[in-house]
Design an enzyme around this catalytic site. Structure first.
Site, short mmCIF file in Angstrom:
data_model
loop_
_atom_site.label_atom_id
_atom_site.label_comp_id
_atom_site.label_asym_id
_atom_site.label_seq_id
_atom_site.Cartn_x
_atom_site.Cartn_y
_atom_site.Cartn_z
N TRP A 176 3.16 -2.82 5.25
CA TRP A 176 3.52 -3.97 4.42
C TRP A 176 4.69 -3.66 3.51
CZ3 TRP A 176 1.83 -5.61 -0.89
CH2 TRP A 176 1.51 -4.52 -1.71
N ASP A 177 4.97 -2.37 3.34
CA ASP A 177 6.14 -1.95 2.55
C ASP A 177 7.39 -2.70 3.02
OD1 ASP A 177 4.08 -0.04 2.66
OD2 ASP A 177 5.42 1.59 2.12
N GLU A 193 -5.64 0.91 -3.40
CA GLU A 193 -6.46 1.50 -2.35
C GLU A 193 -7.51 2.47 -2.88
OE1 GLU A 193 -3.33 3.02 0.08
OE2 GLU A 193 -2.86 1.04 0.93
N LYS A 197 -4.53 2.40 -8.28
CA LYS A 197 -3.46 3.23 -7.71
C LYS A 197 -2.08 2.61 -7.95
CE LYS A 197 -2.19 5.39 -3.28
NZ LYS A 197 -2.57 5.50 -1.84
N GLN A 198 -2.01 1.29 -7.81
CA GLN A 198 -0.74 0.59 -7.89
C GLN A 198 -1.02 -0.87 -8.22
OE1 GLN A 198 0.16 1.60 -3.82
NE2 GLN A 198 0.12 -0.52 -3.21
#
Length: 950
Positions: A549-550, A687, A781-782
């Site tokens: 998906w990046d 994640e 995580k993000q």
């Protein structure tokens, strides 16, 4: 004479007088240099009509020959069809009035000192005052010139005419709105348009006479090679430094002959080591070599080569790969290594070197430095001719040889079906790697030439990676020669930087890091047919070149503002793998299309089932549960169509990406007994928490997907209505009381750990604390919820960005390379630019500083895309809605002024921001809305006042 290869030559003709025997000898040399790719200019105060034999020049490029007349008042380009005027200064009535006032003031000041002055009939945009000294007042030449210049400059200053230029000699005063220095600056701009910086310029003339051609020596020439060929020794100017080589025109011709000889003998060209454009590594840190290989990757047109050293050895791990060419099967599928083209035989191997990546021109330069005659190399992957790679090398003949121009990939033949074959193609060699399982093939043909003179060996090599006519193209490149190939490549890069760039005069380190990101985004996503952008691009073996998906959420939004055709090719990659996505949905018992978490050749899921975390083998469940990628693919298509101003694609070729993904979500959503809609058992962007229900990011992106498809898709009315109803029923976890979204059902009940409780972000909390403890905490995580505010802000509640930033950022460990840049973009949008810059610098240093210790495996391409998004969408505040470009800049204090250039809606746009205003330039009429102002249709430069923020 100067032992340096330059790319542009400027000859100051006035003080030298006419060439002995006419201009024929000069003309021949200039024409030969232009044919070899050099840009040349001759400057004179005379008119074109008085330039004699030089006007008869008929050079054929790729270089250019310019004649600068009337001290820059007129500029002519000399080409095969004769002279063409390409520049002219035409003064306005106000300009003429200012010049007349200056002349009156100067004459009054001179006459007051007993010097007799008279106005001499001048030229357009210029006035000349003649000076005659009475016998009783006569001074020596230099002293007289100094006195006249000081008197004239004082008169102009007292008259309040700061824009009038004055130069003077003992017998005249030259008054103009632009002087020789302005003419030189104009030449430097023209050279820059062909990728030639000042450090690649040779300036020759007689610079011993103050007030004459010395005015050409502007500070911008600091890195140039400046040679004074007059008898008198130059003095008084520390910058730029001037070399004294007396001899007049004979020395000028010898300088030109030296440049021609260097090209004929294939000497290695130089680079302009402008600190605003170069990344330099000395090679002293042996542990950093793999990182340097990644940083110095060169790529174009879907081909890339890591920046390995040329010689074989333990510190070299060369890799050349091509976009979309994979080997092996399933999760083990990875990019197919192609033939090595940049290897040389160097014995003994260098013990020390210095390597320079020039971002402005896309070349990698190397020079050894262990004592004795150095070895120099320069290589490129052509931005002008897709598939062409070239190198040039020189060094002691007993130590350097070219060896085989194409060599087997480092890993050699493999038993898994990968093969390596070679052959001769009549004057060049070819090599091929192939994979029987995927059918992937990478073929290259190469031509190499070596010569030895005076103990110095030179090597020129041209390799073409192409499925057709590779040998023919390699031969043609060799006939053109390295200098011409390089000139064409530089010019192509110059066009790129003219359209897309960042300029931050007060923060040069930030400027360089952002240019580094742009450079590698161009190198990664440069195909215009179909483009598969892996998490590490084409710069290393990390993640096998798989597409995540990046590519859709981080890289494409950056690329669409850099190279719109490449962004279209990225969408086309997904569109052509729609059959595999449909099959995946059917296999899961769903309708529509489910895109895989990791994709490669066919679009089947190639996500591994297990991996290692801190040395412990752990299951990988992203392929099973991280389903938001299906909505991300649809979002990328809509964003690309919106940004390029081509919405018709969404109801035409790209329509299935919307309809099929919406059908998947419609079949994936669960309705509870109360009629509320849920998406169970997923992994969101964060994640650290797996197998959760109603992840806010996944649900809201699915809701957006359903609504977008309902608005655009040509489907039955009942299906359209069903999508809208489901979208309205989907849980999103929003709490109006706090203004926050709950990241997933039950998140608020987890242990309220913050990132600072673990360490200074970025930190891999799952490694330090273990997966179980992190999963039981609120550490993330993000950005997860925050990604909604970045991608689909209209789907989020008004005013919710601030509360969610305040809550989730302290809990974010930035354990993913994707995290810092997008957080920076959101902070800038929220009016917190200084916090944003702090995180942006983390993102910029990920690879340049190897802060995570993983850059050896390849560049973090999504982080590079995030950096550019933070600049454009964050600090410049750019949004596109319909056919209107919205801008609301919010720069950090460290950037009191900056300019960003990008492409949007088929336009080339520049945004220049300072404390007072936002100036916007568009190359065609465009609807703009800046700050809170009403939309305006603007073309050229338009200035808007900066709006104040609370």
């Amino acid at each position: 004479m100067i032992d340096r290869t330059v790319e542009a030559v400027v000859l100051a003709a006035d003080a030298l007088g006419p060439p002995p025997g006419g201009a024929a000898a000069l003309r021949r040399r200039l024409e030969a240099l232009v044919a070899a790719g050099v840009s040349a200019a001759v400057t004179t105060g005379a008119s074109a009509a008085h330039s004699g034999d030089l006007l008869r020049s008929r050079p054929a490029g790729p270089g250019r020959l310019l004649l600068v007349c009337r001290h820059g008042g007129e500029v002519y380009e000399l080409g095969p069809r004769g002279p063409v005027r390409v520049g002219r200064r035409v003064p306005s009535a106000a300009d003429d009035a200012a010049l007349d006032r200056a002349v009156t003031a100067i004459r009054a000041r001179l006459d007051g000192r007993g010097v007799v002055s008279r106005r001499v009939p001048g030229q357009v945009g210029r006035r000349v005052v003649g000076v005659r000294w009475p016998d009783r007042a006569r001074l020596a030449g230099p002293a007289a010139a100094t006195l006249v210049r000081d008197l004239a400059a004082g008169a102009v200053a007292a008259a309040g005419l700061p824009d009038v230029r004055v130069s003077a000699g003992a017998t005249h005063v030259d008054v103009s709105l632009a002087d020789r220095g302005d003419a030189m600056r104009d030449l430097l701009v023209r050279f820059a348009s062909r990728g030639i910086g000042p450090g690649l310029v040779l300036v020759a003339g007689d610079f011993a006479h103050t007030g004459d051609d010395t005015a050409l020596l502007v500070p911008e020439l600091d890195r140039a090679v400046v040679v004074s060929v007059g008898a008198g020794r130059p003095g008084g100017r520390a910058r730029p430094a001037v070399r004294h080589r007396p001899g007049g025109w004979a020395t000028v011709l010898a300088l030109l002959d030296e440049q021609l000889d260097r090209r004929r003998s294939a000497r290695v060209p130089c680079v302009d080591e402008d600190p605003a454009w170069v990344v330099v590594e000395t090679g002293a840190d042996r542990l950093r070599h793999r990182v340097t290989e990644t940083l110095f990757t060169l790529g174009a047109g879907g081909l890339a080569t890591r920046g390995s050293v040329e010689e074989d050895g333990p510190e070299a791990a060369p890799l050349t790969v091509a976009d979309g060419r994979y080997t092996a099967r399933g999760p083990a599928q990875h990019l197919l290594p192609g033939p090595q083209w940049a290897a040389l035989d160097i014995d003994p191997p260098p013990a020390a070197d210095r390597r320079v990546l020039d971002l402005r021109t896309g070349v990698l330069y190397r020079q050894t430095g262990e004592g004795g005659p150095p070895i120099r190399t320069l290589r490129l992957v052509s931005a002008d001719s897709p598939g062409l790679a070239a190198l040039c090398a020189e060094g002691p003949a007993g130590r350097l040889t070219g060896g085989a121009p194409l060599r087997a990939p480092a890993a050699g033949p493999r038993s898994d079906g990968r093969s390596w074959t070679t052959g001769d193609a009549g004057g060049c060699v070819w090599g091929r790697t192939a994979d029987a399982g995927t059918g992937a093939v990478i073929t290259a043909a190469a031509v190499q030439a070596e010569a030895v003179a005076g103990g110095l060996r030179t090597v020129s090599r041209f390799a073409v990676f192409a499925d057709r006519d590779a040998a023919g193209r390699a031969r043609r490149a060799a006939r053109r020669g390295f200098a011409r190939v390089l000139a064409e490549h530089r010019a192509a890069w110059a066009l790129r930087w003219e359209d897309v760039d960042i300029r931050i005069p007060d923060a040069p380190a930030d400027q360089l890091a952002i240019r580094f990101a742009l450079f590698h985004l161009w190198g990664t996503a440069a195909r215009h047919d179909e483009c598969a952008v892996g998490a590490r691009g084409l710069s290393g073996t990390g993640y096998g070149g798989h597409v995540f998906w990046d590519a859709d959420a981080y890289v494409l939004p950056a690329v669409v503002s850099i190279d719109p055709d490449a962004a279209t090719a990225m969408v086309r990659y997904r569109l052509r793998r729609l059959p595999a996505a449909r099959a995946a949905a059917r296999a899961a018992g769903r309708r529509g299309a489910r895109f895989p978490w990791e994709s490669a050749v066919s679009g089947d899921d190639v996500t591994p089932n297990a991996g290692y975390l801190g040395g412990t083998r752990v299951p990988i469940r992203t392929g099973e549960l991280e389903e938001h990628i299906t909505a991300d693919v649809a979002w990328a298509a809509v964003h690309a169509a919106t940004w390029t101003g081509t919405p018709e694609r969404l109801t035409g070729e790209w329509a299935p990406l919307l309809t099929e993904t919406a059908r998947y979500w419609a079949s994936r959503i669960r309705l509870d007994a109360g009629g509320n809609a849920h998406i169970d058992r997923v992994i969101g962007p964060d994640e650290y928490h797996e197998d959760v229900d109603d992840n806010a990011y996944t649900n809201v992106m699915a809701r957006w997907n359903l609504r977008a498809a309902a608005d655009l898709a040509a489907v039955p009315d009942d299906e359209r209505a069903g999508w809208r109803e489901l979208a309205g029923r989907l849980a999103d976890g929003f709490d109006p009381a706090t203004g926050r979204y709950e990241q997933f059902a039950g998140y608020r009940l987890l242990a309220p750990l913050r990132a600072a409780d673990v360490g200074e972000p970025p930190v891999a909390a799952d490694v330090l604390l273990g997966r179980a403890r992190v999963a039981a905490s609120q550490l993330i995580k993000q950005p997860d919820v925050l990604m909604l505010h970045h991608l689909v802000p209209d789907e989020t509640a008004t005013g919710s960005l601030g509360p969610n930033l305040d809550f989730y950022l302290p809990r974010t460990t930035h354990g993913s390379s994707l995290s810092p840049a997008v957080s920076a973009a959101l902070l800038a949008r929220a009016g917190r630019p200084d916090e944003a810059l702090h995180l942006l610098r983390h993102a910029m240093d990920l690879d340049l500083g190897d802060t995570t210790g993983t850059t050896a495996g390849g560049l973090h391409v999504a982080a590079l895309g995030g950096v550019w998004q933070a600049v454009v969408a964050g600090f410049a505040g750019v949004r596109v809605r319909g056919s209107v470009v919205h801008l609301d800049p919010c720069p950090p204090a460290a950037w009191p002024r900056f300019e960003v250039r990008f492409r949007c809606l088929g336009r080339r746009i520049r945004v220049a921001v300072d404390a007072a205003a936002v100036a916007v330039h568009t190359d065609a009429p465009t609807w703009l809305q800046v700050g809170g102002s009403p939309p305006r249709r603007c073309g050229g430069w338009t200035r808007f006042p900066r709006r104040s923020r609370p």
